[in-house]
Scaffold this motif. Structure first.
Motif, PDB file in Angstrom:
ATOM      1  N   SER A   1       0.825  -1.208   0.000  1.00 10.07           N
ATOM      2  CA  SER A   1       0.000   0.000   0.000  1.00 10.07           C
ATOM      3  C   SER A   1       0.861   1.260   0.000  1.00 10.07           C
ATOM      4  O   SER A   1       0.542   2.247  -0.676  1.00 10.07           O
ATOM      5  CB  SER A   1      -0.923   0.004   1.219  1.00 10.07           C
ATOM      6  N   HIS A   2       1.963   1.236   0.743  1.00  9.60           N
ATOM      7  CA  HIS A   2       2.845   2.396   0.790  1.00  9.60           C
ATOM      8  C   HIS A   2       3.491   2.647  -0.572  1.00  9.60           C
ATOM      9  O   HIS A   2       3.585   3.798  -1.023  1.00  9.60           O
ATOM     10  CB  HIS A   2       3.929   2.202   1.851  1.00  9.60           C
ATOM     11  N   TRP A  59      -4.068   0.086   5.744  1.00 16.06           N
ATOM     12  CA  TRP A  59      -3.315   0.929   4.809  1.00 16.06           C
ATOM     13  C   TRP A  59      -3.921   1.020   3.408  1.00 16.06           C
ATOM     14  O   TRP A  59      -3.814   2.076   2.766  1.00 16.06           O
ATOM     15  CB  TRP A  59      -1.847   0.496   4.760  1.00 16.06           C
ATOM     16  N   PRO A  60      -4.582  -0.004   2.874  1.00 15.37           N
ATOM     17  CA  PRO A  60      -5.264   0.192   1.583  1.00 15.37           C
ATOM     18  C   PRO A  60      -6.335   1.274   1.649  1.00 15.37           C
ATOM     19  O   PRO A  60      -6.605   1.954   0.642  1.00 15.37           O
ATOM     20  CB  PRO A  60      -5.869  -1.184   1.300  1.00 15.37           C
ATOM     21  N   VAL A  61      -6.946   1.446   2.826  1.00 19.01           N
ATOM     22  CA  VAL A  61      -7.937   2.508   3.002  1.00 19.01           C
ATOM     23  C   VAL A  61      -7.241   3.860   3.140  1.00 19.01           C
ATOM     24  O   VAL A  61      -7.652   4.862   2.551  1.00 19.01           O
ATOM     25  CB  VAL A  61      -8.830   2.215   4.228  1.00 19.01           C
ATOM     26  N   VAL A  62      -6.154   3.905   3.894  1.00 22.82           N
ATOM     27  CA  VAL A  62      -5.428   5.155   4.107  1.00 22.82           C
ATOM     28  C   VAL A  62      -4.879   5.703   2.790  1.00 22.82           C
ATOM     29  O   VAL A  62      -4.955   6.907   2.522  1.00 22.82           O
ATOM     30  CB  VAL A  62      -4.281   4.961   5.114  1.00 22.82           C
ATOM     31  N   THR A  63      -4.327   4.829   1.957  1.00 20.46           N
ATOM     32  CA  THR A  63      -3.698   5.282   0.709  1.00 20.46           C
ATOM     33  C   THR A  63      -4.673   5.387  -0.452  1.00 20.46           C
ATOM     34  O   THR A  63      -4.286   5.825  -1.536  1.00 20.46           O
ATOM     35  CB  THR A  63      -2.557   4.333   0.302  1.00 20.46           C
ATOM     36  N   GLY A  64      -5.923   4.988  -0.241  1.00 15.95           N
ATOM     37  CA  GLY A  64      -6.912   5.089  -1.308  1.00 15.95           C
ATOM     38  C   GLY A  64      -6.884   3.951  -2.296  1.00 15.95           C
ATOM     39  O   GLY A  64      -7.467   4.061  -3.381  1.00 15.95           O
ATOM     40  N   ALA A  65      -6.220   2.850  -1.959  1.00 19.16           N
ATOM     41  CA  ALA A  65      -6.143   1.714  -2.879  1.00 19.16           C
ATOM     42  C   ALA A  65      -7.403   0.864  -2.855  1.00 19.16           C
ATOM     43  O   ALA A  65      -7.702   0.151  -3.823  1.00 19.16           O
ATOM     44  CB  ALA A  65      -4.932   0.841  -2.543  1.00 19.16           C
ATOM     45  N   ALA A  66      -8.153   0.908  -1.766  1.00 23.37           N
ATOM     46  CA  ALA A  66      -9.374   0.117  -1.647  1.00 23.37           C
ATOM     47  C   ALA A  66     -10.484   0.693  -2.522  1.00 23.37           C
ATOM     48  O   ALA A  66     -10.511   1.901  -2.797  1.00 23.37           O
ATOM     49  CB  ALA A  66      -9.833   0.090  -0.186  1.00 23.37           C
ATOM     50  N   SER A 102      -0.517   8.341  16.300  1.00 18.26           N
ATOM     51  CA  SER A 102      -0.219   8.506  14.872  1.00 18.26           C
ATOM     52  C   SER A 102      -1.088   7.589  14.027  1.00 18.26           C
ATOM     53  O   SER A 102      -1.533   7.960  12.930  1.00 18.26           O
ATOM     54  CB  SER A 102       1.254   8.205  14.606  1.00 18.26           C
ATOM     55  N   MET A 103      -1.342   6.381  14.518  1.00 23.65           N
ATOM     56  CA  MET A 103      -2.127   5.432  13.736  1.00 23.65           C
ATOM     57  C   MET A 103      -3.616   5.779  13.774  1.00 23.65           C
ATOM     58  O   MET A 103      -4.336   5.547  12.803  1.00 23.65           O
ATOM     59  CB  MET A 103      -1.882   4.010  14.223  1.00 23.65           C
ATOM     60  N   ALA A 104      -4.074   6.372  14.883  1.00 21.33           N
ATOM     61  CA  ALA A 104      -5.435   6.900  14.911  1.00 21.33           C
ATOM     62  C   ALA A 104      -5.566   8.028  13.882  1.00 21.33           C
ATOM     63  O   ALA A 104      -6.593   8.152  13.196  1.00 21.33           O
ATOM     64  CB  ALA A 104      -5.784   7.411  16.308  1.00 21.33           C
ATOM     65  N   TYR A 105      -4.517   8.835  13.768  1.00 23.62           N
ATOM     66  CA  TYR A 105      -4.513   9.923  12.782  1.00 23.62           C
ATOM     67  C   TYR A 105      -4.608   9.383  11.359  1.00 23.62           C
ATOM     68  O   TYR A 105      -5.428   9.850  10.562  1.00 23.62           O
ATOM     69  CB  TYR A 105      -3.248  10.770  12.955  1.00 23.62           C
ATOM     70  N   GLY A 132      -7.713   8.074   6.414  1.00 23.97           N
ATOM     71  CA  GLY A 132      -8.284   7.085   5.508  1.00 23.97           C
ATOM     72  C   GLY A 132      -9.791   7.202   5.430  1.00 23.97           C
ATOM     73  O   GLY A 132     -10.378   7.133   4.342  1.00 23.97           O
ATOM     74  N   CYS A 133     -10.424   7.394   6.568  1.00 23.51           N
ATOM     75  CA  CYS A 133     -11.880   7.567   6.581  1.00 23.51           C
ATOM     76  C   CYS A 133     -12.293   8.792   5.758  1.00 23.51           C
ATOM     77  O   CYS A 133     -13.246   8.731   4.970  1.00 23.51           O
ATOM     78  CB  CYS A 133     -12.381   7.710   8.011  1.00 23.51           C
ATOM     79  N   LEU A 134     -11.577   9.893   5.918  1.00 25.80           N
ATOM     80  CA  LEU A 134     -11.905  11.112   5.189  1.00 25.80           C
ATOM     81  C   LEU A 134     -11.702  10.951   3.689  1.00 25.80           C
ATOM     82  O   LEU A 134     -12.417  11.570   2.888  1.00 25.80           O
ATOM     83  CB  LEU A 134     -11.072  12.285   5.713  1.00 25.80           C
ATOM     84  N   HIS A 135     -10.729  10.117   3.297  1.00 20.96           N
ATOM     85  CA  HIS A 135     -10.487   9.869   1.875  1.00 20.96           C
ATOM     86  C   HIS A 135     -11.740   9.308   1.209  1.00 20.96           C
ATOM     87  O   HIS A 135     -11.971   9.544   0.017  1.00 20.96           O
ATOM     88  CB  HIS A 135      -9.321   8.898   1.711  1.00 20.96           C
ATOM     89  N   TYR A 136     -12.530   8.587   1.977  1.00 23.02           N
ATOM     90  CA  TYR A 136     -13.749   7.982   1.434  1.00 23.02           C
ATOM     91  C   TYR A 136     -15.013   8.703   1.915  1.00 23.02           C
ATOM     92  O   TYR A 136     -16.112   8.138   1.878  1.00 23.02           O
ATOM     93  CB  TYR A 136     -13.797   6.496   1.804  1.00 23.02           C
ATOM     94  N   GLY A 137     -14.839   9.942   2.352  1.00 17.60           N
ATOM     95  CA  GLY A 137     -15.985  10.757   2.724  1.00 17.60           C
ATOM     96  C   GLY A 137     -16.630  10.400   4.046  1.00 17.60           C
ATOM     97  O   GLY A 137     -17.755  10.823   4.319  1.00 17.60           O
TER      98      GLY A 137
END
Length: 385
Positions: free
Chosen positions: A180-181, A246-253, A300-303, A308-313
């Motif tokens: 994902s990174h 991480w797929p959610v954080v990076t927008g890969a999902a 940091s991981m909560a951040y 990631g949540c915000l990336h998907y609205g």
């Protein structure tokens, strides 16, 4: 609490000295291994100070790429003289251990805030060289990428003694976090290439390839969960580590995958939404324990989970995660007067959480800044509450 975090940034900033061209910021005065720069800690510090001191944030990014090796390796932690270790020289691993490559995301944040897109020219070549290093040294069998945790247990992923590597056999197998990174690196490389008028087709193709692989080869639809490649193939090796996010954080999902993951895992109190989120191992997982990276919560991981949540609205999910993490951090600060390296996910005392039982440092560090972007977490919370 936030004023105290700001004071830690100030205390942790040192004058420019070799091997850095600019003032440099350490991980916090309470770090038991002494003054150190880098790994993903410095990215969290950069993001935390960026709106207040963009020039300082830029200087840390420039310091981070300064010591890139000719083969493209960016070092993990650079250990400097001073601090609790009383080290008298500068040392770092130049051959076998990199770090999670989140720094280009911080560059993106810097450009977004300052509109100073000219800096992309400075960071583009180091990014391409780091991609080449991953391709030459961390390419998994078939598709995807790995961290050397699976080969050497050097904890290049940043997750020391992570549960994912307890039973898996050694081998160049695709890790969900590393893949994902690197996906994010390809995405950003393509964007920067287009902005610079360069050919972006290779990076666009590789980003597409990796996104497809993550969505299919590192995902189990029946579970609604992302796994490392070995856990996809063998259900007996499946656990609930936070690296699955991480797929959610990076927008890969895909949007459907992301929303299911958020609802089923990030917002689930039996998994990651503990009293202090996010638990680094799902609460209901048999491997969950109150020991460093095997259950405790790192701000940091909560951040990153919130991003990631915000990336998907999903402002609703980001708000819940940030609010709970900030509230318990403030509660523990009021009680102890310090910022902790990591926290008790069950809302108890950080002092009761184990660090590394096989060492003399078996409690979380006090006055630890590297994993506490609390100022930025508060800003982000204010923007969506």
């Amino acid at each position: 609490m936030l004023a105290y975090v700001a004071s830690l940034h100030q205390k942790g900033t040192h004058p420019a000295t070799w091997p850095f061209d600019y003032e440099w910021e350490d991980l916090g005065p309470g770090y038991v291994y002494g003054n150190a720069f880098g790994h993903w800690d410095v990215v969290h510090e950069i993001i935390d100070v960026l709106p207040s001191y963009p020039e300082h944030a830029l200087h840390q990014l420039l310091n981070d790429i300064k010591n890139q090796e000719p083969n493209g390796l960016l070092p993990g932690s650079i250990y400097m003289p001073g601090g609790l270790s009383k080290r008298d020289s500068v040392t770092w691993n130049k051959t076998t251990q990199g770090h999670p490559p989140l720094w280009p995301l911080a560059v993106q944040d810097y450009v977004r805030l300052t509109k100073d897109s000219a800096v992309i020219r400075t960071f583009y070549t180091p990014l391409i060289r780091q991609i080449a290093w991953f391709e030459n040294n961390r390419k998994a069998e078939g598709e995807g990428f790995f961290y050397n945790d699976i080969l050497l247990k050097k904890w290049e992923s940043g997750v020391d003694e992570g549960i994912r590597f307890d039973e898996v056999a050694k081998g160049p197998l695709a890790c969900v976090d590393a893949t994902s990174h690197v996906y994010a690196l390809y995405q950003i490389a393509a964007q920067w290439a287009r902005q610079l008028g360069l050919d972006a087709r290779y990076y666009e193709k590789r980003a597409t390839d990796l996104r497809t692989f993550i969505q299919t080869g590192l995902y189990v639809p029946a579970d609604g969960m992302f796994y490392d490649s070995w856990a996809v193939k063998d259900p007996a090796l499946r656990n609930l580590p936070f690296e699955s996010m991480w797929p959610v954080v990076t927008g890969a999902a895909t949007p459907a995958q992301a929303n299911q993951y958020i609802d089923k895992y990030l917002l689930n109190k039996t998994v990651f939404l503990t009293d202090h989120p996010i638990a680094t191992v799902g609460r209901r997982d048999p491997k969950f324990e109150l020991r460093m990276w095997r259950g405790p919560a790192w701000n940091s991981m909560a951040y990153w989970a919130a991003r990631g949540c915000l990336h998907y609205g999903r402002k609703d999910a980001a708000k819940i995660i940030l609010e709970k993490a900030l509230d318990d951090s403030a509660k523990q600060f009021k009680r102890t007067g310090t910022i902790w390296e990591f926290y008790n996910p069950l809302g108890g005392k950080p002092e009761d959480v184990k660090r590394k039982p096989n060492t003399k440092y078996n409690t979380p560090c006090r006055d630890y800044l590297g994993h506490n972007p609390l100022i930025e977490m508060a800003r982000l919370y204010d923007s969506i509450k």
